[in-house]
Design a protein around this motif. Structure first.
Motif, mmCIF file in Angstrom:
data_model
loop_
_atom_site.group_PDB
_atom_site.id
_atom_site.type_symbol
_atom_site.label_atom_id
_atom_site.label_comp_id
_atom_site.label_asym_id
_atom_site.label_seq_id
_atom_site.Cartn_x
_atom_site.Cartn_y
_atom_site.Cartn_z
ATOM 1 N N LYS A 147 40.521 73.069 -12.688
ATOM 2 C CA LYS A 147 41.991 73.083 -12.662
ATOM 3 C C LYS A 147 42.580 73.910 -13.794
ATOM 4 C CE LYS A 147 43.035 68.753 -12.657
ATOM 5 N NZ LYS A 147 43.901 67.538 -12.673
ATOM 6 N N THR A 148 41.996 73.806 -14.982
ATOM 7 C CA THR A 148 42.587 74.460 -16.145
ATOM 8 C C THR A 148 42.152 75.921 -16.312
ATOM 9 O OG1 THR A 148 40.792 73.602 -17.542
ATOM 10 C CG2 THR A 148 42.824 72.300 -17.408
ATOM 11 N N GLU A 149 40.927 76.241 -15.851
ATOM 12 C CA GLU A 149 40.411 77.593 -16.099
ATOM 13 C C GLU A 149 39.868 78.300 -14.868
ATOM 14 O OE1 GLU A 149 38.611 78.131 -20.266
ATOM 15 O OE2 GLU A 149 37.984 76.120 -19.652
ATOM 16 N N GLY A 150 39.835 77.608 -13.744
ATOM 17 C CA GLY A 150 39.360 78.250 -12.532
ATOM 18 C C GLY A 150 37.848 78.226 -12.395
ATOM 19 N N ARG A 152 35.526 81.029 -12.459
ATOM 20 C CA ARG A 152 34.734 81.879 -13.344
ATOM 21 C C ARG A 152 34.782 81.416 -14.789
ATOM 22 N NH1 ARG A 152 35.213 86.663 -16.318
ATOM 23 N NH2 ARG A 152 37.457 86.841 -15.906
ATOM 24 N N ARG A 153 35.978 81.128 -15.313
ATOM 25 C CA ARG A 153 36.106 80.736 -16.713
ATOM 26 C C ARG A 153 35.942 79.241 -16.932
ATOM 27 N NH1 ARG A 153 38.174 84.651 -20.008
ATOM 28 N NH2 ARG A 153 39.031 86.501 -19.015
ATOM 29 N N GLY A 154 35.952 78.466 -15.856
ATOM 30 C CA GLY A 154 35.817 77.020 -15.973
ATOM 31 C C GLY A 154 34.449 76.529 -15.542
ATOM 32 N N LEU A 155 34.216 76.505 -14.224
ATOM 33 C CA LEU A 155 32.947 75.998 -13.694
ATOM 34 C C LEU A 155 31.769 76.873 -14.081
ATOM 35 C CD1 LEU A 155 33.973 74.853 -10.091
ATOM 36 C CD2 LEU A 155 33.764 73.476 -12.171
ATOM 37 N N TYR A 156 32.031 78.182 -14.242
ATOM 38 C CA TYR A 156 30.931 79.093 -14.570
ATOM 39 C C TYR A 156 31.080 79.719 -15.944
ATOM 40 C CZ TYR A 156 28.913 78.497 -9.997
ATOM 41 O OH TYR A 156 28.305 77.939 -8.886
ATOM 42 N N ARG A 157 31.726 78.989 -16.848
ATOM 43 C CA ARG A 157 31.799 79.428 -18.242
ATOM 44 C C ARG A 157 30.378 79.519 -18.790
ATOM 45 N NH1 ARG A 157 34.636 79.346 -23.182
ATOM 46 N NH2 ARG A 157 36.598 79.129 -22.069
ATOM 47 N N GLY A 158 30.080 80.628 -19.419
ATOM 48 C CA GLY A 158 28.750 80.802 -19.996
ATOM 49 C C GLY A 158 27.700 81.238 -18.999
ATOM 50 N N PHE A 159 28.130 81.661 -17.781
ATOM 51 C CA PHE A 159 27.161 82.080 -16.766
ATOM 52 C C PHE A 159 26.338 83.275 -17.258
ATOM 53 C CE2 PHE A 159 25.833 84.479 -13.013
ATOM 54 C CZ PHE A 159 25.289 83.483 -12.222
ATOM 55 N N SER A 229 37.826 74.153 -28.979
ATOM 56 C CA SER A 229 38.856 74.977 -29.612
ATOM 57 C C SER A 229 39.657 75.842 -28.661
ATOM 58 C CB SER A 229 38.170 75.904 -30.636
ATOM 59 O OG SER A 229 37.262 76.753 -29.958
ATOM 60 N N GLY A 230 39.235 75.922 -27.401
ATOM 61 C CA GLY A 230 39.956 76.754 -26.452
ATOM 62 C C GLY A 230 39.693 78.235 -26.586
ATOM 63 N N ARG A 231 38.762 78.641 -27.451
ATOM 64 C CA ARG A 231 38.493 80.052 -27.660
ATOM 65 C C ARG A 231 37.683 80.653 -26.521
ATOM 66 N NH1 ARG A 231 35.559 79.762 -33.196
ATOM 67 N NH2 ARG A 231 35.060 77.711 -32.351
ATOM 68 N N LYS A 232 37.921 81.921 -26.269
ATOM 69 C CA LYS A 232 37.117 82.676 -25.313
ATOM 70 C C LYS A 232 36.041 83.401 -26.109
ATOM 71 C CE LYS A 232 39.849 81.680 -21.827
ATOM 72 N NZ LYS A 232 40.772 80.797 -22.499
ATOM 73 N N LEU A 233 34.803 83.044 -25.910
ATOM 74 C CA LEU A 233 33.733 83.539 -26.755
ATOM 75 C C LEU A 233 32.678 84.294 -25.963
ATOM 76 C CD1 LEU A 233 33.221 80.282 -28.849
ATOM 77 C CD2 LEU A 233 34.532 82.298 -29.504
ATOM 78 N N GLY A 234 32.043 85.278 -26.630
ATOM 79 C CA GLY A 234 30.919 85.996 -26.069
ATOM 80 C C GLY A 234 29.687 85.749 -26.916
ATOM 81 N N MET A 235 28.537 86.155 -26.399
ATOM 82 C CA MET A 235 27.293 85.861 -27.100
ATOM 83 C C MET A 235 27.260 86.483 -28.497
ATOM 84 S SD MET A 235 23.348 86.697 -26.040
ATOM 85 C CE MET A 235 23.304 85.487 -24.731
ATOM 86 N N ARG A 236 27.638 87.768 -28.598
ATOM 87 C CA ARG A 236 27.568 88.433 -29.902
ATOM 88 C C ARG A 236 28.478 87.786 -30.927
ATOM 89 N NH1 ARG A 236 27.493 94.960 -28.593
ATOM 90 N NH2 ARG A 236 25.481 94.994 -27.477
ATOM 91 N N SER A 237 29.711 87.482 -30.504
ATOM 92 C CA SER A 237 30.660 86.884 -31.449
ATOM 93 C C SER A 237 30.197 85.501 -31.883
ATOM 94 C CB SER A 237 32.057 86.804 -30.827
ATOM 95 O OG SER A 237 32.057 85.983 -29.676
ATOM 96 N N VAL A 238 29.616 84.748 -30.972
ATOM 97 C CA VAL A 238 29.119 83.420 -31.311
ATOM 98 C C VAL A 238 27.961 83.516 -32.300
ATOM 99 C CG1 VAL A 238 27.889 81.398 -30.412
ATOM 100 C CG2 VAL A 238 29.869 82.287 -29.203
ATOM 101 N N LEU A 239 26.997 84.390 -32.010
ATOM 102 C CA LEU A 239 25.844 84.524 -32.900
ATOM 103 C C LEU A 239 26.262 85.018 -34.282
ATOM 104 C CD1 LEU A 239 23.159 85.982 -30.454
ATOM 105 C CD2 LEU A 239 23.322 83.657 -31.339
#
Length: 285
Positions: A147-150, A152-159, A229-239
């Motif tokens: 509901k909140t993110e759809g 791709r960004r919700g159910l498949y976050r981190g795919f 935190s609600g942030r949109k993160l990628g692998m490089r930024s997280v590492l």
């Protein structure tokens, strides 16, 4: 005669995939349920909130329901794809034990399996690590994410991150497992049994788990991120953030329970997979 031969081949193919589906489902379910507490400890160690604020040793079985529900179909889908792809490539190339075939088959199977694995992981890990939302069920977590993110960004976050973890893992694990199985008798002088297949799986799993731990850390952080935190993160930024915050130690957070979990899981998973396959083949004969 040709019709009977074609029918027999079709029946053998159908049974082969049925056997693969059942064997993978049984092995996956047993591993995920039996070793779930170790997975919870690993997830909480990798969480941005830290181990104790994520629940410590309390509620060690939180998230078991989605893990149990998703493990059998995920493992079944993976092994059906892996064995089918391996069979096709072996037939097309004439090579039956090529590490390249194992790598390609395992990589393709991981992508297919992630269709089920990623939503299950989101529900499971948020139940495991977000103790302040512990009353929420797995279905409620997934519905809220949708509901909140759809999708791709919700159910498949981190795919993408999950695939970036799973493919390198499989590129190491499956060629190594197949190599150890193929050379088991030469190395030990003993016949290949479900126990020896389990030992090969444990060795391959432990090595693969240690090598891909930083990718697992990134995947865990991303799947928990929008709840934290609600942030949109990628692998490089997280590492980069993990390394800046905790150094190299942060990149290998949870390595001991991860290696322990996957070493034990590899033994149980591959052992039961081989045992179930043998039982089904025996029953058929």
């Amino acid at each position: 005669m040709e019709t009977e031969s074609s029918t027999a081949i079709t029946t053998d193919v159908k049974f082969y995939f049925f056997s693969t589906l059942i064997s993978g489902a049984v092995a996956g379910a047993i591993v995920d349920v039996a070793l779930f507490p170790i997975d919870t400890v690993k997830t909480r160690l990798q969480s941005e909130n830290g181990f104790w604020r994520s629940g410590g040793f309390r509620g060690i079985y939180k998230g078991l329901a989605p893990a149990a529900a998703g493990s059998a179909p995920t493992a079944a889908l993976f092994f059906c794809t892996y064995e089918g792809c391996k069979k096709y490539l072996s037939s097309a190339t004439g090579h039956t034990n090529s590490p390249y075939i194992h790598m390609i088959s395992a990589s393709f199977a991981e992508v297919v399996a992630c269709i089920i694995r990623v939503p299950v992981e989101i529900a499971k890990q948020r139940r495991q690590a977000l103790s302040n939302r512990c009353e929420r069920t797995a279905l409620n977590i997934l519905w809220t994410a949708y509901k909140t993110e759809g999708i791709r960004r919700g159910l498949y976050r981190g795919f993408g991150t999950t695939i970036c973890r799973e493919i390198p893992f499989s590129l190491i694990q499956f060629p190594l497992w197949e190599f150890l199985k193929h050379n088991w008798s030469d190395f030990t002088g003993l016949p290949l049994t479900p126990v020896s297949v389990a030992i090969c799986g444990a060795i391959a799993g432990g090595i693969s788990a240690a090598a891909t731990t930083p990718l697992d850390v990134a995947k865990t952080r991303i799947m928990l991120a929008d709840e934290v935190s609600g942030r949109k993160l990628g692998m490089r930024s997280v590492l980069r953030a993990v390394y800046k915050e905790k150094g190299f130690k942060g990149l290998i957070s949870g390595i001991l329970p991860r290696v322990m979990w996957i070493t034990m899981g590899g033994a149980i998973f591959f052992g039961f997979y081989d045992l179930t396959s043998r039982i089904l083949k025996f029953d058929r004969t």
